[in-house]
Design a protein around this motif. Structure first.
Motif, PDB file in Angstrom:
ATOM      1  N   ASP A 264     -51.293  12.436  77.908  1.00 57.62           N
ATOM      2  CA  ASP A 264     -52.090  13.536  78.439  1.00 57.62           C
ATOM      3  C   ASP A 264     -51.294  14.329  79.471  1.00 57.62           C
ATOM      4  OD1 ASP A 264     -55.197  14.403  78.768  1.00 57.62           O
ATOM      5  OD2 ASP A 264     -54.161  14.460  80.700  1.00 57.62           O
ATOM      6  N   ALA A 265     -51.263  15.655  79.325  1.00 56.92           N
ATOM      7  CA  ALA A 265     -50.507  16.513  80.233  1.00 56.92           C
ATOM      8  C   ALA A 265     -51.082  16.507  81.645  1.00 56.92           C
ATOM      9  CB  ALA A 265     -50.473  17.946  79.682  1.00 56.92           C
ATOM     10  N   ALA A 266     -52.347  16.113  81.784  1.00 58.32           N
ATOM     11  CA  ALA A 266     -52.974  16.066  83.099  1.00 58.32           C
ATOM     12  C   ALA A 266     -52.690  14.756  83.833  1.00 58.32           C
ATOM     13  CB  ALA A 266     -54.484  16.260  82.963  1.00 58.32           C
TER      14      ALA A 266
ATOM     15  N   LEU B 250     -55.291  16.583  76.778  1.00 65.05           N
ATOM     16  CA  LEU B 250     -54.637  17.859  77.042  1.00 65.05           C
ATOM     17  C   LEU B 250     -53.164  17.684  76.711  1.00 65.05           C
ATOM     18  CD1 LEU B 250     -56.260  18.580  80.510  1.00 65.05           C
ATOM     19  CD2 LEU B 250     -56.957  19.484  78.281  1.00 65.05           C
ATOM     20  N   LEU B 251     -52.638  18.530  75.831  1.00 65.86           N
ATOM     21  CA  LEU B 251     -51.247  18.410  75.395  1.00 65.86           C
ATOM     22  C   LEU B 251     -50.465  19.648  75.795  1.00 65.86           C
ATOM     23  CD1 LEU B 251     -51.856  17.151  71.748  1.00 65.86           C
ATOM     24  CD2 LEU B 251     -51.199  15.767  73.717  1.00 65.86           C
ATOM     25  N   ASN B 252     -49.199  19.440  76.165  1.00 62.72           N
ATOM     26  CA  ASN B 252     -48.345  20.611  76.347  1.00 62.72           C
ATOM     27  C   ASN B 252     -47.956  21.118  74.957  1.00 62.72           C
ATOM     28  OD1 ASN B 252     -45.903  19.312  75.420  1.00 62.72           O
ATOM     29  ND2 ASN B 252     -45.701  18.351  77.422  1.00 62.72           N
ATOM     30  N   ALA B 253     -47.348  22.270  74.886  1.00 57.37           N
ATOM     31  CA  ALA B 253     -47.068  22.917  73.595  1.00 57.37           C
ATOM     32  C   ALA B 253     -46.179  22.052  72.698  1.00 57.37           C
ATOM     33  CB  ALA B 253     -46.435  24.284  73.822  1.00 57.37           C
ATOM     34  N   ASP B 254     -45.145  21.431  73.257  1.00 60.05           N
ATOM     35  CA  ASP B 254     -44.236  20.610  72.448  1.00 60.05           C
ATOM     36  C   ASP B 254     -44.953  19.385  71.876  1.00 60.05           C
ATOM     37  OD1 ASP B 254     -42.148  22.363  72.897  1.00 60.05           O
ATOM     38  OD2 ASP B 254     -41.340  21.203  74.575  1.00 60.05           O
ATOM     39  N   ASP B 255     -45.775  18.731  72.691  1.00 62.70           N
ATOM     40  CA  ASP B 255     -46.512  17.563  72.211  1.00 62.70           C
ATOM     41  C   ASP B 255     -47.540  17.967  71.156  1.00 62.70           C
ATOM     42  OD1 ASP B 255     -45.031  15.944  73.861  1.00 62.70           O
ATOM     43  OD2 ASP B 255     -46.627  15.613  75.325  1.00 62.70           O
TER      44      ASP B 255
END
Length: 80
Positions: free
Chosen positions: A15-17, A45-50
């Motif tokens: 999770d990006a958070a 929540l994912l960043n764009a690459d993930d």
């Protein structure tokens, strides 16, 4: 032993958070169904690459599922 084969390339997706949430994409090796699991919560929540990596894992799982179901033929019942 699980009948599901997980995409090991997603082991590092978190999770990006920073909540420790994980995602898993797996194919059932007997009936070809695809499982998408979000572990430890209801969302991630994912960043764009993930997000790209998860999308690619789902596409790969769909290809595997099609091969499994095509190999079974129309007369082979699926497991419950």
């Amino acid at each position: 032993m699980s009948a599901f084969a997980s995409d090991l390339g997603l082991d590092g997706i978190r999770d990006a958070a920073g909540h420790g949430t994980e995602v898993d994409v797996a194919v059932h090796l007997h009936d070809g169904t695809v499982r998408l699991s979000i572990l430890w919560t209801q969302d991630i929540l994912l960043n764009a690459d993930d997000a790209d990596q998860v999308a690619q894992a789902l596409q790969h799982a769909a290809e595997q599922a099609r091969r499994i179901t095509a190999a079974k033929g129309p007369d082979v019942p699926t497991e419950a």
